[in-house]
Scaffold this motif. Structure first.
Motif, PDB file in Angstrom:
ATOM      1  N   ALA A  61       0.832  -1.211   0.000  1.00 48.60           N
ATOM      2  CA  ALA A  61       0.000   0.000   0.000  1.00 48.60           C
ATOM      3  C   ALA A  61       0.861   1.254   0.000  1.00 48.60           C
ATOM      4  CB  ALA A  61      -0.908  -0.001   1.222  1.00 48.60           C
ATOM      5  N   ARG A  62       0.381   2.280  -0.688  1.00 44.89           N
ATOM      6  CA  ARG A  62       1.049   3.579  -0.711  1.00 44.89           C
ATOM      7  C   ARG A  62       0.209   4.586   0.064  1.00 44.89           C
ATOM      8  NH1 ARG A  62       3.394   4.535  -6.856  1.00 44.89           N
ATOM      9  NH2 ARG A  62       4.716   2.637  -6.935  1.00 44.89           N
ATOM     10  N   THR A  63       0.878   5.500   0.742  1.00 51.75           N
ATOM     11  CA  THR A  63       0.170   6.510   1.508  1.00 51.75           C
ATOM     12  C   THR A  63      -0.277   7.655   0.611  1.00 51.75           C
ATOM     13  OG1 THR A  63       0.349   8.088   3.324  1.00 51.75           O
ATOM     14  CG2 THR A  63       2.353   7.648   2.096  1.00 51.75           C
ATOM     15  N   SER A  64      -1.398   8.256   0.973  1.00 53.17           N
ATOM     16  CA  SER A  64      -1.883   9.445   0.267  1.00 53.17           C
ATOM     17  C   SER A  64      -1.447  10.722   0.979  1.00 53.17           C
ATOM     18  CB  SER A  64      -3.418   9.408   0.181  1.00 53.17           C
ATOM     19  OG  SER A  64      -3.991   9.383   1.485  1.00 53.17           O
ATOM     20  N   CYS A  65      -0.573  10.581   1.955  1.00 47.35           N
ATOM     21  CA  CYS A  65      -0.152  11.723   2.768  1.00 47.35           C
ATOM     22  C   CYS A  65       1.132  12.377   2.251  1.00 47.35           C
ATOM     23  CB  CYS A  65       0.058  11.291   4.216  1.00 47.35           C
ATOM     24  SG  CYS A  65      -1.437  10.657   5.004  1.00 47.35           S
ATOM     25  N   GLY A  66       1.631  11.905   1.139  1.00 46.13           N
ATOM     26  CA  GLY A  66       2.865  12.462   0.613  1.00 46.13           C
ATOM     27  C   GLY A  66       3.962  11.415   0.570  1.00 46.13           C
ATOM     28  N   ALA A  67       5.193  11.904   0.548  1.00 45.15           N
ATOM     29  CA  ALA A  67       6.343  10.992   0.480  1.00 45.15           C
ATOM     30  C   ALA A  67       6.432  10.133   1.732  1.00 45.15           C
ATOM     31  CB  ALA A  67       7.630  11.786   0.298  1.00 45.15           C
ATOM     32  N   PRO A  68       6.759   8.834   1.594  1.00 48.59           N
ATOM     33  CA  PRO A  68       6.935   7.986   2.780  1.00 48.59           C
ATOM     34  C   PRO A  68       8.175   8.405   3.549  1.00 48.59           C
ATOM     35  CG  PRO A  68       7.595   6.806   0.808  1.00 48.59           C
ATOM     36  CD  PRO A  68       6.977   8.085   0.334  1.00 48.59           C
ATOM     37  N   SER A  69       8.156   8.161   4.847  1.00 52.41           N
ATOM     38  CA  SER A  69       9.284   8.581   5.694  1.00 52.41           C
ATOM     39  C   SER A  69      10.449   7.611   5.649  1.00 52.41           C
ATOM     40  CB  SER A  69       8.810   8.731   7.138  1.00 52.41           C
ATOM     41  OG  SER A  69       8.295   7.494   7.624  1.00 52.41           O
ATOM     42  N   LYS A  70      10.165   6.331   5.379  1.00 53.77           N
ATOM     43  CA  LYS A  70      11.188   5.279   5.346  1.00 53.77           C
ATOM     44  C   LYS A  70      12.024   5.251   6.626  1.00 53.77           C
ATOM     45  CE  LYS A  70      11.536   5.426   0.293  1.00 53.77           C
ATOM     46  NZ  LYS A  70      12.420   5.610  -0.889  1.00 53.77           N
ATOM     47  N   LEU A  71      11.347   5.380   7.747  1.00 55.17           N
ATOM     48  CA  LEU A  71      12.028   5.386   9.048  1.00 55.17           C
ATOM     49  C   LEU A  71      12.298   3.966   9.524  1.00 55.17           C
ATOM     50  CD1 LEU A  71       9.974   8.131  10.902  1.00 55.17           C
ATOM     51  CD2 LEU A  71      12.348   8.319  10.157  1.00 55.17           C
ATOM     52  N   ALA A  72      13.448   3.767  10.117  1.00 54.98           N
ATOM     53  CA  ALA A  72      13.785   2.487  10.736  1.00 54.98           C
ATOM     54  C   ALA A  72      13.105   2.387  12.093  1.00 54.98           C
ATOM     55  CB  ALA A  72      15.296   2.368  10.892  1.00 54.98           C
ATOM     56  N   ASN A  73      12.958   1.153  12.580  1.00 54.50           N
ATOM     57  CA  ASN A  73      12.313   0.951  13.868  1.00 54.50           C
ATOM     58  C   ASN A  73      13.034   1.648  15.011  1.00 54.50           C
ATOM     59  OD1 ASN A  73      10.538  -0.648  12.480  1.00 54.50           O
ATOM     60  ND2 ASN A  73      11.193  -2.579  13.411  1.00 54.50           N
ATOM     61  N   ASP A  74      14.361   1.839  14.865  1.00 53.95           N
ATOM     62  CA  ASP A  74      15.131   2.450  15.944  1.00 53.95           C
ATOM     63  C   ASP A  74      15.386   3.940  15.720  1.00 53.95           C
ATOM     64  OD1 ASP A  74      16.867   2.209  13.838  1.00 53.95           O
ATOM     65  OD2 ASP A  74      18.483   1.240  14.977  1.00 53.95           O
ATOM     66  N   SER A  75      14.691   4.549  14.776  1.00 49.85           N
ATOM     67  CA  SER A  75      14.828   5.994  14.584  1.00 49.85           C
ATOM     68  C   SER A  75      14.213   6.720  15.782  1.00 49.85           C
ATOM     69  CB  SER A  75      14.128   6.434  13.295  1.00 49.85           C
ATOM     70  OG  SER A  75      12.725   6.235  13.404  1.00 49.85           O
ATOM     71  N   TRP A  76      14.622   7.957  15.987  1.00 42.87           N
ATOM     72  CA  TRP A  76      14.119   8.694  17.140  1.00 42.87           C
ATOM     73  C   TRP A  76      12.600   8.866  17.074  1.00 42.87           C
ATOM     74  CZ3 TRP A  76      16.114   9.350  21.674  1.00 42.87           C
ATOM     75  CH2 TRP A  76      17.493   9.359  21.834  1.00 42.87           C
ATOM     76  N   LEU A  77      12.065   9.160  15.901  1.00 41.07           N
ATOM     77  CA  LEU A  77      10.629   9.372  15.819  1.00 41.07           C
ATOM     78  C   LEU A  77       9.859   8.071  16.039  1.00 41.07           C
ATOM     79  CD1 LEU A  77       8.288  11.255  15.434  1.00 41.07           C
ATOM     80  CD2 LEU A  77       8.478  10.952  12.961  1.00 41.07           C
ATOM     81  N   ALA A  78      10.347   6.970  15.473  1.00 39.43           N
ATOM     82  CA  ALA A  78       9.675   5.687  15.686  1.00 39.43           C
ATOM     83  C   ALA A  78       9.678   5.318  17.167  1.00 39.43           C
ATOM     84  CB  ALA A  78      10.344   4.595  14.854  1.00 39.43           C
ATOM     85  N   ARG A  79      10.818   5.497  17.816  1.00 37.55           N
ATOM     86  CA  ARG A  79      10.899   5.199  19.261  1.00 37.55           C
ATOM     87  C   ARG A  79       9.937   6.084  20.051  1.00 37.55           C
ATOM     88  NH1 ARG A  79      15.663   2.368  20.822  1.00 37.55           N
ATOM     89  NH2 ARG A  79      17.319   2.350  19.239  1.00 37.55           N
TER      90      ARG A  79
END
Length: 424
Positions: free
Chosen positions: A228-246
């Motif tokens: 699935a692709r998001t309709s919110c713009g470009a995907p973030s492609k964040l890793a599980n251990d990124s600061w925002l994901a944590r």
């Protein structure tokens, strides 16, 4: 002769009226609530009078009066109640079909049972019996069965109930509680659920202790979300251990990596919290359930929507896996101001990509997720967001060293980010 007949008729009418008034006064006197007793108002034609509920319960369940209820019906706010006396067992049976109850903690729409049957027997102030809930298909194997006990509180203050529903297939629970869900036509639901609960009347406060075993769902097609692709713009492609994901996991679902799509401890805690006056509302949804709400079910505050959401969440855990669920959540989550997706939020609020956010910025964004629009408005109004929440999120971030946490807490406490301008 005519005068005599007229006299007799008037006399009989007077006798009937006097008898009715006397009966009414006796009933009113017998059932009248004592000072401070739990009471309700009963209507009998044009007459209305207050009744002490514990007194009425004692009367209705007494061995000399209960048999007189056999075959009678009574309209209540839950539905039409039909009474039957089981002489061999010495119990009173109450049947309600259909039967509904409004439970604020479970949404704005009432919970509806197609058929509900309870038996009751009283000894002193203790009541006990059985309970059965049936779906639209009245097969014996599809019935939910359990037992209940009740205790009339001293001085007529209320009634404490405990209910124990036997372990039954989760598919049967869905057939009883939400038979109209379209997903039930194609979902293959596995696992069992048993439920214990306590209810306090007249407050209608309750607590539940569910026990779930091997809950699985197949057939809803959530595997299609892998691509699935998001309709919110470009995907973030964040890793599980990124600061925002944590930070997001710390803020929204601290047991994300260990649950199976639902968190029983959090559900029970939210039900308990949301019955308390003056307490901020607490959601019991996991990230997976929130994703199901974003992509499939919508956000109506109904028990049926929550049950649909649960089905999709359980299957998504099996078809997508944790990493993909987290990516989809970050790329679709609302962040206020008509924004959705971590990448769009990071660029709008901090003028950088989600992957390059500073730790304090990540905590700031994660702290917005519980009420994104309200927090954004607070940010614009006050120049900051709730410092207690940002501190709590920073303290809850997992997988970082002690030095990293101390540095994070200091930077969050000192953070003052410029509020974004309103969208044109």
């Amino acid at each position: 002769m005519k005068q005599f007949l007229r006299f007799v008729i008037y006399g009989l009418l007077a006798l009937v009226v006097t008898t009715c008034v006397a009966i009414f006064l006796i009933v009113k006197l017998v059932l009248a609530p004592a000072a401070g007793e739990w009471s309700t108002t009963v209507e009998a034609g044009p007459l209305r009078f207050a009744v002490g509920v514990p007194t009425a319960v004692r009367l209705a369940t007494s061995s000399w009066f209960a048999p007189r209820l056999d075959g009678h019906s009574f309209d209540s706010r839950f539905g039409s109640l039909h009474f039957a006396w089981k002489d061999a067992a010495g119990v009173l049976e109450v049947r309600c079909s259909p039967c509904s109850a409004e439970v604020a903690a479970l949404g704005t729409q009432p919970i509806v049972f197609e058929g509900l049957v309870a038996t009751v027997k009283r000894e002193g102030n203790t009541l006990a019996g059985t309970i059965e809930a049936t779906p639209r298909s009245a097969e014996a194997a599809a019935v939910l069965q359990g037992q209940w006990q009740g205790q009339l509180v001293p001085k007529g203050k209320g009634l404490q109930l405990s209910v124990d529903i036997k372990d039954a297939p989760i598919a049967r629970w869905y057939a009883v509680l939400a038979p109209s869900l379209p997903e039930l036509q194609r979902a293959r639901i596995g696992g069992t659920l048993a439920l214990r609960g306590q209810v306090m009347l007249p407050e209608a406060t309750f607590a539940v202790q569910p026990t779930v075993s091997q809950f699985t769902v197949e057939g809803l097609g959530t595997e299609a979300m892998l691509g699935a692709r998001t309709s919110c713009g470009a995907p973030s492609k964040l890793a599980n251990d990124s600061w925002l994901a944590r930070a997001v996991i710390a803020a929204e679902d601290q047991r994300f990596f260990t649950h199976a799509g639902y968190d029983l401890a959090e559900i029970v805690a939210s039900i308990d919290n949301n019955q308390k006056e003056g307490q901020p509302k607490r959601g019991g949804s996991t990230l997976t359930q929130q994703l199901a709400k974003m992509l499939v079910t919508g956000s109506d505050r109904t028990a049926e929507r929550k049950l649909r959401e649960l089905l999709y969440a359980v299957e998504m855990e099996q078809t997508l896996g944790k990493a993909r669920i987290l990516q989809l959540y970050l790329d679709n989550a609302p962040w206020g101001g008509n924004l959705c997706g971590a990448e769009a939020a990071a660029r709008r609020y901090f003028k950088r990509s989600a992957r390059s956010l500073e730790p304090a910025q990540a905590v700031w964004l994660a702290s917005m997720l519980h009420k994104p629009q309200a927090v954004l408005e607070q940010w614009r109004r006050d120049g900051q967001i709730d410092p207690d929440r940002t501190k709590w999120v920073a303290e809850s971030v997992r997988g970082i060293s002690r030095n990293q946490r101390e540095s994070l807490l200091k930077s969050v406490a000192a953070a003052r980010f410029t509020a974004p301008e309103a969208f044109p």
